[in-house]
Enzyme design. Structure first.
Site, PDB file in Angstrom:
ATOM      1  N   PRO A  68       0.738  -1.170  -0.076  1.00  0.00           N
ATOM      2  CA  PRO A  68      -0.141   0.215   0.338  1.00  0.00           C
ATOM      3  C   PRO A  68       1.211   1.781   0.225  1.00  0.00           C
ATOM      4  O   PRO A  68       1.528   1.344   0.823  1.00  0.00           O
ATOM      5  CB  PRO A  68      -0.595   0.003   1.557  1.00  0.00           C
ATOM      6  CG  PRO A  68       0.537  -0.510   2.471  1.00  0.00           C
ATOM      7  CD  PRO A  68       1.208  -1.841   1.145  1.00  0.00           C
ATOM      8  N   MET A  69       0.755   2.146  -0.872  1.00  0.00           N
ATOM      9  CA  MET A  69       1.575   3.295  -1.237  1.00  0.00           C
ATOM     10  C   MET A  69       0.903   4.374  -1.532  1.00  0.00           C
ATOM     11  O   MET A  69      -0.043   4.736  -2.260  1.00  0.00           O
ATOM     12  CB  MET A  69       2.315   3.156  -2.687  1.00  0.00           C
ATOM     13  CG  MET A  69       3.335   1.975  -2.133  1.00  0.00           C
ATOM     14  SD  MET A  69       4.774   1.863  -3.186  1.00  0.00           S
ATOM     15  CE  MET A  69       3.974   1.555  -4.356  1.00  0.00           C
ATOM     16  N   GLN A 119      -6.287  -0.379   3.998  1.00  0.00           N
ATOM     17  CA  GLN A 119      -5.480  -1.074   5.211  1.00  0.00           C
ATOM     18  C   GLN A 119      -6.088   0.855   5.726  1.00  0.00           C
ATOM     19  O   GLN A 119      -6.043   1.766   4.833  1.00  0.00           O
ATOM     20  CB  GLN A 119      -4.138  -0.265   3.830  1.00  0.00           C
ATOM     21  CG  GLN A 119      -2.801  -0.359   5.310  1.00  0.00           C
ATOM     22  CD  GLN A 119      -1.444  -0.252   5.397  1.00  0.00           C
ATOM     23  OE1 GLN A 119      -1.024   0.838   4.546  1.00  0.00           O
ATOM     24  NE2 GLN A 119      -0.747  -0.480   5.306  1.00  0.00           N
ATOM     25  N   CYS A 125       4.163   3.776   7.953  1.00  0.00           N
ATOM     26  CA  CYS A 125       4.213   4.851   7.455  1.00  0.00           C
ATOM     27  C   CYS A 125       5.378   5.825   8.144  1.00  0.00           C
ATOM     28  O   CYS A 125       4.732   6.394   9.742  1.00  0.00           O
ATOM     29  CB  CYS A 125       2.991   5.382   7.076  1.00  0.00           C
ATOM     30  SG  CYS A 125       3.650   6.957   6.646  1.00  0.00           S
ATOM     31  N   ASN A 127       9.137  -7.468   3.209  1.00  0.00           N
ATOM     32  CA  ASN A 127       9.501  -5.958   2.146  1.00  0.00           C
ATOM     33  C   ASN A 127      10.984  -5.254   2.803  1.00  0.00           C
ATOM     34  O   ASN A 127      11.029  -4.722   2.966  1.00  0.00           O
ATOM     35  CB  ASN A 127       8.586  -5.041   2.425  1.00  0.00           C
ATOM     36  CG  ASN A 127       7.933  -4.047   2.075  1.00  0.00           C
ATOM     37  OD1 ASN A 127       7.510  -2.613   2.617  1.00  0.00           O
ATOM     38  ND2 ASN A 127       7.996  -3.803   1.330  1.00  0.00           N
ATOM     39  N   GLY A 128      11.027  -4.304   1.100  1.00  0.00           N
ATOM     40  CA  GLY A 128      12.838  -3.746   1.397  1.00  0.00           C
ATOM     41  C   GLY A 128      13.089  -4.135   0.575  1.00  0.00           C
ATOM     42  O   GLY A 128      14.162  -5.304   0.307  1.00  0.00           O
ATOM     43  N   ASP A 129      13.550  -2.802  -0.764  1.00  0.00           N
ATOM     44  CA  ASP A 129      14.791  -3.304  -1.232  1.00  0.00           C
ATOM     45  C   ASP A 129      14.551  -4.278  -2.883  1.00  0.00           C
ATOM     46  O   ASP A 129      15.795  -3.973  -2.889  1.00  0.00           O
ATOM     47  CB  ASP A 129      16.039  -3.250  -0.906  1.00  0.00           C
ATOM     48  CG  ASP A 129      16.026  -2.103   0.072  1.00  0.00           C
ATOM     49  OD1 ASP A 129      15.523  -0.775   0.160  1.00  0.00           O
ATOM     50  OD2 ASP A 129      17.372  -2.356   0.632  1.00  0.00           O
ATOM     51  N   GLY A 172       7.258  -2.484  -3.099  1.00  0.00           N
ATOM     52  CA  GLY A 172       6.114  -1.949  -3.362  1.00  0.00           C
ATOM     53  C   GLY A 172       7.232  -1.339  -4.282  1.00  0.00           C
ATOM     54  O   GLY A 172       6.211  -0.054  -5.037  1.00  0.00           O
ATOM     55  N   ARG A 173       8.170   0.198  -4.343  1.00  0.00           N
ATOM     56  CA  ARG A 173       8.474   1.152  -5.082  1.00  0.00           C
ATOM     57  C   ARG A 173       9.039   0.295  -6.318  1.00  0.00           C
ATOM     58  O   ARG A 173       9.277   1.346  -6.996  1.00  0.00           O
ATOM     59  CB  ARG A 173      10.032   1.277  -4.444  1.00  0.00           C
ATOM     60  CG  ARG A 173       9.502   2.459  -3.390  1.00  0.00           C
ATOM     61  CD  ARG A 173      10.214   3.335  -2.460  1.00  0.00           C
ATOM     62  NE  ARG A 173      11.362   2.185  -2.074  1.00  0.00           N
ATOM     63  CZ  ARG A 173      12.777   2.749  -1.230  1.00  0.00           C
ATOM     64  NH1 ARG A 173      13.324   3.635  -1.522  1.00  0.00           N
ATOM     65  NH2 ARG A 173      13.619   0.970  -0.758  1.00  0.00           N
TER      66      ARG A 173
END
Length: 345
Positions: free
Chosen positions: A18-19, A72, A102, A204-206, A228-229
């Site tokens: 969720p972004m 969310q 967040c 999550n992450g990278d 995400g990104r």
């Protein structure tokens, strides 16, 4: 198979994170097409839902083709979060997710999002209130801790599981890190390997390539990965990871024709959901990702970001498809931008 309450996901599922100002229905649609197994809405303020704020209510829009889909919410007050959970229940998503991750100031410094990481007892009470207020499976997304001195995710995971959450997604940074440095997945692995933990744990992450996704799957043993990104402007990351995990082979990058087709679908969805003015304006930040890797594309991109009607945009996209027809796309590295830098929060 991975189970979240009554939801069944495939082995090693890929989740769309969720972004804020990114994970809206038009973007989720193209990610679903390219292999996202579970998606979440942008996070929604519990106070906004209770006040019936238009923007908050709009974010409740979900569609059957997106399922399974989670809504969310975030907040720092038990009563408000509980009331928001009941409102979400009526919209009939597949699950309810609570944002305790967040990092932006206007959320975290008001005691919501990652701000709750400063008070684990409060986090547990907030989660318990949501679990009791809804019949939906409740999940949580959070970080390792507030700072280097308070990486308490192992305690958090056990206590949140004890009050009834059905899955936990962990971003491998503290709040104070924001998106700086490298995400640390070692604590995520400790949570997953804790014999007391029986709910799915998603890392999550990278994650920015199929190779890293498979490496982290084996190294850290997580049940799935939340992306995400890396999906911003490149929704094909889901398809590529799935194929690589299953076969060990890299898919070729999307063709020019496919890039244009997906860009058009995103544009049409954006205009339909947000209206022509906002829909076109907010698409302007997406063209760079969809067209990345095309030589001498700057002139076309400069035209795209000033056009005012969807017909004009599609005409230029058709020009791009014709001009670059047959070109062999080269794989370009995915840039993990700090999308919060442009976030209105």
């Amino acid at each position: 198979m991975v189970k979240i309450g009554n939801i069944t996901l495939p082995d090693f599922p890929l989740l769309l994170a969720p972004m804020e100002d990114v994970s809206d229905p038009p973007f989720r649609a193209v990610c679903k097409d390219t292999g996202a197994d579970l998606m979440y809405t942008e996070f929604i303020s519990s106070e906004g839902l209770i006040r019936d704020a238009i923007k908050s209510r709009k974010k409740l829009d979900i569609f059957d083709y997106e399922r399974p889909i989670g809504i969310q919410i975030f907040g720092g007050d038990e009563e408000s979060l509980s009331m928001a959970a009941k409102i979400v229940d009526v919209t009939n998503p597949d699950l309810l997710d609570i944002n305790f991750g967040c990092p932006v100031k206007k959320v975290a410094l008001k005691g919501a999002g990652a701000g709750v990481l400063k008070d684990i007892d409060l986090m547990v009470r907030l989660t318990d209130a949501c679990v009791k207020a809804t019949n939906l499976p409740v999940t949580v997304k959070t970080r390792l801790g507030w700072d280097e001195q308070t990486k308490n995710i192992e305690e958090v995971a056990e206590r949140l599981q004890d009050v009834g959450i059905k899955a936990l997604s962990i971003h491998g940074r503290t709040r104070c890190q924001m998106y700086k440095g490298e995400a640390d997945w070692t604590l995520i692995a400790k949570v997953k390997n804790n014999p007391r933990i029986h709910i799915p744990i998603f890392g999550n992450g990278d994650i920015d390539s199929p190779q890293k996704a498979l490496e982290y799957k084996h190294r850290y043993g997580v049940d799935g990965i939340m992306i995400g990104r890396a999906a911003i402007g490149y929704p094909w990351i889901f398809r590529e990871i799935k194929h690589y995990v299953q076969t060990g082979e890299l898919l070729p990058p999307p063709t020019v024709e496919e890039r244009v087709a997906v860009c058009k679908k995103h544009l049409r969805g954006s205009v339909a959901w947000k209206g022509p003015i906002v829909g076109i304006n907010e698409m302007r930040g997406c063209y760079a990702g969809y067209l990345k890797g095309l030589p001498n594309i700057r002139e076309y991109r400069a035209r795209l970001v000033v056009l005012k009607t969807p017909e004009e945009v599609e005409t230029v996209l058709d020009e791009i498809q014709t001009a670059y027809a047959g070109i062999e796309m080269q794989r370009a590295p995915i840039e993990l931008v700090n999308y919060h830098e442009k976030c209105p929060l």
